[in-house]
Design a protein around this motif. Structure first.
Motif, mmCIF file in Angstrom:
data_model
loop_
_atom_site.group_PDB
_atom_site.id
_atom_site.type_symbol
_atom_site.label_atom_id
_atom_site.label_comp_id
_atom_site.label_asym_id
_atom_site.label_seq_id
_atom_site.Cartn_x
_atom_site.Cartn_y
_atom_site.Cartn_z
ATOM 1 N N ARG A 65 -33.332 51.350 -14.498
ATOM 2 C CA ARG A 65 -33.715 50.019 -14.965
ATOM 3 C C ARG A 65 -34.931 50.086 -15.894
ATOM 4 O O ARG A 65 -35.053 49.270 -16.807
ATOM 5 C CB ARG A 65 -33.988 49.105 -13.775
ATOM 6 C CG ARG A 65 -32.731 48.810 -12.942
ATOM 7 C CD ARG A 65 -33.000 47.770 -11.898
ATOM 8 N NE ARG A 65 -33.314 46.497 -12.523
ATOM 9 C CZ ARG A 65 -34.032 45.546 -11.935
ATOM 10 N NH1 ARG A 65 -34.530 45.738 -10.727
ATOM 11 N NH2 ARG A 65 -34.262 44.405 -12.562
ATOM 12 N N SER A 67 -35.418 52.337 -18.026
ATOM 13 C CA SER A 67 -34.966 52.844 -19.325
ATOM 14 C C SER A 67 -33.921 51.939 -19.974
ATOM 15 O O SER A 67 -33.545 52.161 -21.121
ATOM 16 C CB SER A 67 -34.381 54.252 -19.165
ATOM 17 O OG SER A 67 -33.247 54.245 -18.318
ATOM 18 N N ASP A 68 -33.461 50.906 -19.259
ATOM 19 C CA ASP A 68 -32.495 49.977 -19.840
ATOM 20 C C ASP A 68 -33.125 49.194 -20.982
ATOM 21 O O ASP A 68 -34.260 48.713 -20.877
ATOM 22 C CB ASP A 68 -31.990 48.980 -18.781
ATOM 23 C CG ASP A 68 -30.860 49.536 -17.944
ATOM 24 O OD1 ASP A 68 -30.216 50.507 -18.380
ATOM 25 O OD2 ASP A 68 -30.611 48.991 -16.847
ATOM 26 N N ASP A 69 -32.385 49.034 -22.048
ATOM 27 C CA ASP A 69 -32.816 48.194 -23.144
ATOM 28 C C ASP A 69 -32.697 46.725 -22.738
ATOM 29 O O ASP A 69 -31.921 46.386 -21.858
ATOM 30 C CB ASP A 69 -31.940 48.475 -24.371
ATOM 31 C CG ASP A 69 -32.395 47.719 -25.596
ATOM 32 O OD1 ASP A 69 -31.877 46.606 -25.814
ATOM 33 O OD2 ASP A 69 -33.254 48.220 -26.328
ATOM 34 N N ALA A 70 -33.444 45.855 -23.388
ATOM 35 C CA ALA A 70 -33.413 44.432 -23.049
ATOM 36 C C ALA A 70 -32.036 43.814 -23.266
ATOM 37 O O ALA A 70 -31.662 42.861 -22.585
ATOM 38 C CB ALA A 70 -34.451 43.675 -23.868
ATOM 39 N N TYR A 72 -29.001 46.036 -24.576
ATOM 40 C CA TYR A 72 -27.939 47.019 -24.396
ATOM 41 C C TYR A 72 -28.230 47.926 -23.210
ATOM 42 O O TYR A 72 -29.336 48.441 -23.068
ATOM 43 C CB TYR A 72 -27.771 47.854 -25.665
ATOM 44 C CG TYR A 72 -27.421 47.020 -26.873
ATOM 45 C CD1 TYR A 72 -26.144 46.490 -27.024
ATOM 46 C CD2 TYR A 72 -28.370 46.748 -27.847
ATOM 47 C CE1 TYR A 72 -25.817 45.709 -28.128
ATOM 48 C CE2 TYR A 72 -28.056 45.970 -28.956
ATOM 49 C CZ TYR A 72 -26.782 45.459 -29.080
ATOM 50 O OH TYR A 72 -26.476 44.686 -30.165
ATOM 51 N N ARG A 73 -27.220 48.107 -22.386
ATOM 52 C CA ARG A 73 -27.335 48.996 -21.234
ATOM 53 C C ARG A 73 -26.085 49.872 -21.194
ATOM 54 O O ARG A 73 -24.999 49.401 -21.508
ATOM 55 C CB ARG A 73 -27.453 48.192 -19.939
ATOM 56 C CG ARG A 73 -28.700 47.327 -19.874
ATOM 57 C CD ARG A 73 -28.595 46.319 -18.713
ATOM 58 N NE ARG A 73 -29.804 45.544 -18.553
ATOM 59 C CZ ARG A 73 -30.120 44.482 -19.289
ATOM 60 N NH1 ARG A 73 -29.290 44.069 -20.233
ATOM 61 N NH2 ARG A 73 -31.242 43.820 -19.078
ATOM 62 N N TRP A 74 -26.253 51.129 -20.778
ATOM 63 C CA TRP A 74 -25.119 52.045 -20.765
ATOM 64 C C TRP A 74 -25.021 52.731 -19.411
ATOM 65 O O TRP A 74 -26.039 53.073 -18.787
ATOM 66 C CB TRP A 74 -25.281 53.130 -21.835
ATOM 67 C CG TRP A 74 -25.231 52.608 -23.226
ATOM 68 C CD1 TRP A 74 -24.123 52.435 -24.007
ATOM 69 C CD2 TRP A 74 -26.349 52.195 -24.028
ATOM 70 N NE1 TRP A 74 -24.475 51.932 -25.239
ATOM 71 C CE2 TRP A 74 -25.837 51.760 -25.273
ATOM 72 C CE3 TRP A 74 -27.723 52.117 -23.802
ATOM 73 C CZ2 TRP A 74 -26.643 51.286 -26.295
ATOM 74 C CZ3 TRP A 74 -28.547 51.635 -24.823
ATOM 75 C CH2 TRP A 74 -28.002 51.231 -26.043
ATOM 76 N N ARG A 86 -27.784 43.983 -15.343
ATOM 77 C CA ARG A 86 -28.134 42.778 -16.096
ATOM 78 C C ARG A 86 -28.263 41.593 -15.130
ATOM 79 O O ARG A 86 -29.214 40.805 -15.211
ATOM 80 C CB ARG A 86 -27.050 42.495 -17.133
ATOM 81 C CG ARG A 86 -27.368 41.350 -18.091
ATOM 82 C CD ARG A 86 -26.180 41.095 -19.017
ATOM 83 N NE ARG A 86 -25.840 42.241 -19.818
ATOM 84 C CZ ARG A 86 -26.416 42.546 -20.975
ATOM 85 N NH1 ARG A 86 -27.391 41.794 -21.438
ATOM 86 N NH2 ARG A 86 -26.030 43.602 -21.653
#
Length: 225
Positions: A65, A67-70, A72-74, A86
């Motif tokens: 979490r 390292s998750d982008d605001a 985009y998440r992979w 999310r």
């Protein structure tokens, strides 16, 4: 009531830093990474199955979490896919912080059978949490939600319709969840995020949320007039 989780009562998701060597204890270490970044359902299920039994699932989820982008998440990280992470972000926006240590208890061999039993029998996360509280566990809804996700369930915020209720999910969203949609929108959440929070991710979910917001705006204009 027997309190079985006294040591895990408020272990917040961001409570303590992980040990620097936590990755060396991960179950997925040395495994093929493709499953964790695949969009194929069976591959994601294999990845999540590894996560459930991992001793550092909490540390992994917290790390993922961070390292998750605001936007985009992979990939699957800490037992959750991008849409679930999310949704968890919006839970916390509403002040609903999961007790991840307690969620681990719920997917332990002792309690996983009970969780699966309740998933089949209860129409909502609130119903599952209520029964587990009667069983002697101090749990809240968002903690149960994380455990349901870890166990492979959908963990939707939208309750299953009662027998005989023939509404579509769009009608249910409009009738039962308009208030939370508007509240999250007012807090700055994007439509896709709100759809993920409710458990209806994807283009259709975002479109359904947009329709609810449009209807709410129209009602506001009518009242103002």
């Amino acid at each position: 009531m027997t309190i079985l989780n006294a040591d895990t009562r408020r272990s917040r998701s961001n409570a303590a830093p992980a040990s620097p060597d936590w990755k060396t204890r991960s179950v997925c270490r040395g495994k093929l990474a493709d499953d964790f970044y695949s969009t194929i359902k069976s591959h994601k299920e294999r990845a999540r199955a590894l996560c459930v039994g991992c001793p550092v699932i909490v540390e992994c989820l917290n790390n993922q979490r961070q390292s998750d982008d605001a936007i985009y998440r992979w990939g699957v990280g800490g037992g959750l896919d991008p849409e679930q992470r999310r949704a968890l972000e919006l839970e916390e926006l509403l002040g609903n912080v999961p007790n991840l240590a307690m969620a681990r208890v719920l997917v332990s061999p002792r309690w996983l059978w009970r969780l699966r039993q309740l998933k089949a029998g209860c129409r909502s996360l609130e119903g599952i949490a209520a029964v587990l509280t009667q069983d002697g566990l101090l749990v809240d809804v968002v903690t149960v939600r994380v455990a349901v996700w870890w166990s492979g369930g959908e963990g939707s915020r939208m309750a299953r319709l009662a027998p005989g209720d023939k509404r579509t999910w769009r009608a249910q969203l409009r009738d039962d969840y308009a208030d939370v949609v508007v509240a999250l929108h007012d807090l700055g959440a994007r439509r896709a995020d709100i759809a993920a929070y409710l458990g209806i991710p994807g283009t259709n979910g975002a479109k359904g949320v947009a329709d609810v917001l449009k209807a709410a705006a129209a009602r506001g204009l009518e009242l103002a007039a």
